[in-house]
Scaffold this active site. Structure first.
Site, mmCIF file in Angstrom:
data_model
loop_
_atom_site.group_PDB
_atom_site.id
_atom_site.type_symbol
_atom_site.label_atom_id
_atom_site.label_comp_id
_atom_site.label_asym_id
_atom_site.label_seq_id
_atom_site.Cartn_x
_atom_site.Cartn_y
_atom_site.Cartn_z
ATOM 1 N N MET A 1 -5.578 -3.245 2.635
ATOM 2 C CA MET A 1 -6.185 -2.193 1.809
ATOM 3 C C MET A 1 -6.335 -0.868 2.559
ATOM 4 S SD MET A 1 -9.168 -4.513 0.085
ATOM 5 C CE MET A 1 -9.550 -5.427 1.566
ATOM 6 N N LYS B 1 -8.721 -5.071 -10.682
ATOM 7 C CA LYS B 1 -9.365 -3.775 -10.498
ATOM 8 C C LYS B 1 -8.278 -2.738 -10.316
ATOM 9 C CE LYS B 1 -12.926 -6.244 -8.085
ATOM 10 N NZ LYS B 1 -12.540 -7.300 -7.157
ATOM 11 N N ASP C 1 -5.724 -11.364 -11.257
ATOM 12 C CA ASP C 1 -5.880 -9.923 -11.059
ATOM 13 C C ASP C 1 -4.594 -9.285 -10.580
ATOM 14 O OD1 ASP C 1 -6.000 -10.608 -8.342
ATOM 15 O OD2 ASP C 1 -8.156 -10.961 -8.559
HETATM 16 N N1 SAH Z 1 -6.511 -12.242 -0.467
HETATM 17 C C1 SAH Z 1 -5.388 -11.373 -0.192
HETATM 18 C C2 SAH Z 1 -5.783 -10.000 0.218
HETATM 19 C C3 SAH Z 1 -6.515 -9.228 -0.809
HETATM 20 S S1 SAH Z 1 -6.902 -7.588 -0.267
HETATM 21 C C4 SAH Z 1 -4.515 -12.037 0.879
HETATM 22 O O1 SAH Z 1 -4.918 -13.010 1.515
HETATM 23 O O2 SAH Z 1 -3.406 -11.550 1.080
HETATM 24 C C5 SAH Z 1 -5.590 -6.656 -0.959
HETATM 25 C C6 SAH Z 1 -4.671 -6.150 0.117
HETATM 26 O O3 SAH Z 1 -3.810 -7.150 0.566
HETATM 27 C C7 SAH Z 1 -3.739 -5.054 -0.349
HETATM 28 O O4 SAH Z 1 -4.374 -3.807 -0.364
HETATM 29 C C8 SAH Z 1 -2.660 -5.108 0.693
HETATM 30 O O5 SAH Z 1 -3.069 -4.472 1.870
HETATM 31 C C9 SAH Z 1 -2.584 -6.580 0.975
HETATM 32 N N2 SAH Z 1 -1.495 -7.226 0.224
HETATM 33 C C10 SAH Z 1 -1.597 -8.228 -0.655
HETATM 34 N N3 SAH Z 1 -0.384 -8.595 -1.116
HETATM 35 C C11 SAH Z 1 0.504 -7.803 -0.502
HETATM 36 C C12 SAH Z 1 1.927 -7.696 -0.545
HETATM 37 N N4 SAH Z 1 2.672 -8.492 -1.313
HETATM 38 N N5 SAH Z 1 2.517 -6.750 0.222
HETATM 39 C C13 SAH Z 1 1.779 -5.966 1.013
HETATM 40 N N6 SAH Z 1 0.452 -6.027 1.093
HETATM 41 C C14 SAH Z 1 -0.192 -6.925 0.353
#
Ligand code: SAH
Length: 473
Positions: A384, A271, A249
């Site tokens: 998020m 999404k 995704d």
């Molecule tokens: N499973 C993921 C999180 C998914 S929720 C994890 O463990 O990181 C999605 C959110 O993760 C995004 O809205 C953002 O807030 C954060 N996120 C994921 N990758 C990111 C990145 N490279 N830089 C900043 N925020 C990130």
């Protein structure tokens, strides 16, 4: 070839080690690991060897080397810092036809020690013939990353089944094909993941059914980390390269996607905000369907699959359907962004705890335990949180957090496009708007943000518009 690679059987064989220092101690450890009965000749022992002698692993004969020390020995190592002694040992051993190694003097050696990768009973050995031990070690390190740590477990399992497989497949070609399928399939994966009972059952089943190919595939739920491919785990990389299908995704970065097998089928199920490309139930079902077609399915998710990733729901469906799966953790965005922005999530002086919360709005609202979030000496990380930033900022302040509390936004963390903006809880919404911050962005709130001034180390390239994350397929 300057040396013949070969493996000595040393179980219970008498070995002589001349020298009592740290180099000698390292050799003693190796010889003991191979089951040798080691006698150490040295006037006195250094701390390491003394410990080994006290533990009964080696026997100490105090004194200097005399040729009689070689009586009955099968293997000799000279590891003193005295070149004359080493030479005397080598000459005496050669005269009696006993294999001898002299550390750091290749010319005196009848055998040399390679760099070893030990996945017993699987052993890989690397040698440069003494040309450059450092180079050999480097190569060894590379191989270490390629050979799963469970390789030994797999080998032991296969060994147990050699006889039944030979009986079942008397034809050598057929037998080889069977083993190849097993070694590349779910039996091996189960063994690598430590699920030995399952692996054994699966293998028994294959033999009983005369069939190495399985009709049902398996699913790897893999955390791809926050974006930088260097942050992938070894296991993630291995599974990425063996899966037949990739389901990914939006949060999977391009360079990471490029590391999956070139000929793998790809499904984008990301999404877009407010526009769910594939609903969650659809993804759950897709994984089941693909696995039932016999495919090895890589479900690749940003960060860690069990942190705001809905990974739990996806494998629940698999479990219900009895499909094999494994979960590989990834570096979650909070950990990745914190490191790459120089903001420690905890710190003796500023924060003794850290909470991860979702800032995802439901019907324009955020149902969070606000009094707990404003507790002192705590770092709060919002995943998020972009759209909900005005709500987040307002609620934190309304529940008593000082409007001046430092806060940071980390956009596209750990990528060449990373951008970090700092301000306060009060200024967060304005910051998001003025700087046109885009997802994925992580919000860190707490006194620890001050440390960035001192600890900022990561130098991303000039911030470019656009993203390194996947969008459409
Ligand atoms: N499973 C993921 C999180 C998914 S929720 C994890 O463990 O990181 C999605 C959110 O993760 C995004 O809205 C953002 O807030 C954060 N996120 C994921 N990758 C990111 C990145 N490279 N830089 C900043 N925020 C990130």
């Amino acid at each position: 070839m300057e040396f013949l690679p070969a493996f000595f059987q040393l179980k219970d064989q008498p070995c002589l080690l001349v020298g009592g220092g740290t180099v000698a101690a390292r050799k003693a450890t190796l010889l003991v690991r191979a089951g040798g009965r080691v006698t150490v000749v040295a006037p006195e022992l250094g701390p390491d060897l003394r410990r080994q002698a006290e533990a009964g692993e080696v026997t100490h004969r105090p004194g200097t080397f005399v040729p009689e020390d070689l009586d009955g020995m099968q293997l000799v190592v000279a590891a003193t810092d005295d070149a004359a002694v080493n030479r005397a040992v080598a000459e005496a051993a050669r005269a009696r036809g006993i294999p001898v190694n002299v550390v750091d003097d290749r010319r005196l050696c009848s055998f040399i020690f390679p760099s070893v990768i030990d996945r017993s009973p699987v052993i890989a050995a690397v040698s440069t013939g003494g040309a450059s031990p450092v180079l050999a070690r480097q190569l060894r390190t590379r191989l270490e990353t390629l050979i799963p740590s469970g390789y030994g477990r797999l080998a032991r399992l296969l060994e147990d089944f050699r006889k039944p497989v030979r009986e079942r497949f008397p034809d050598a070609t057929e037998r080889r094909r069977f083993w190849e399928e097993i070694i590349e399939g779910p039996v091996a994966e189960l063994a690598f993941a430590g699920q030995m009972d399952e692996a054994r059952r699966e293998l028994e089943d294959r033999i009983a059914r005369d069939q190495s190919r399985r009709d049902v595939g398996e699913v790897y739920l893999v955390g791809a980390g926050p974006g930088d491919p260097d942050l992938l785990t070894f296991r993630a990389v291995r599974l990425m390269q063996q899966a037949d299908v990739v389901v990914y995704d939006r949060l999977v970065s391009r360079p990471i996607l490029d590391m999956t097998r070139r000929d793998a089928e790809r499904y984008y199920v990301g999404k877009q905000k407010d526009n769910h490309a594939v609903p969650q139930e659809g993804i759950n079902q897709l994984l089941v369907d693909l696995a039932k077609q016999g495919k090895r399915v890589l479900r690749l998710k940003g960060g860690d699959p069990f942190i705001f990733g809905r990974g739990g729901e996806e494998i629940e469906t698999l479990a219900q359907e009895g499909i094999h799966f494994q979960v590989v953790p990834g570096i979650t965005a909070a950990a990745g962004c914190a490191s790459y922005s120089g903001i420690p999530l905890t710190h003796r002086d500023y924060a003794q705890s850290c909470v991860f919360v979702t800032g995802h709005l439901k019907h324009g609202e955020l149902d969070l335990n606000w009094p707990a979030l404003v507790a002192p000496n705590q770092t709060v990380v919002f995943y998020m949180g972009l759209t909900g930033m005005p709500v987040i900022s307002e609620r934190l302040i309304a529940h008593g957090m000082s409007p001046d509390t430092p806060a940071a936004l980390v956009e596209q963390g750990t990528t060449p496009n990373q951008r970090v903006l700092t301000g306060t809880v009060a200024s967060l919404p304005k910051l998001v708007e003025e700087a046109q911050v885009r997802a994925p962005t992580l919000t860190i709130v707490g006194e620890v943000v001050r440390l960035r001034k001192k600890l900022d180390w990561y130098q991303p390239e000039e911030h470019r518009p656009g993203t390194v994350f996947s969008s459409h397929a």
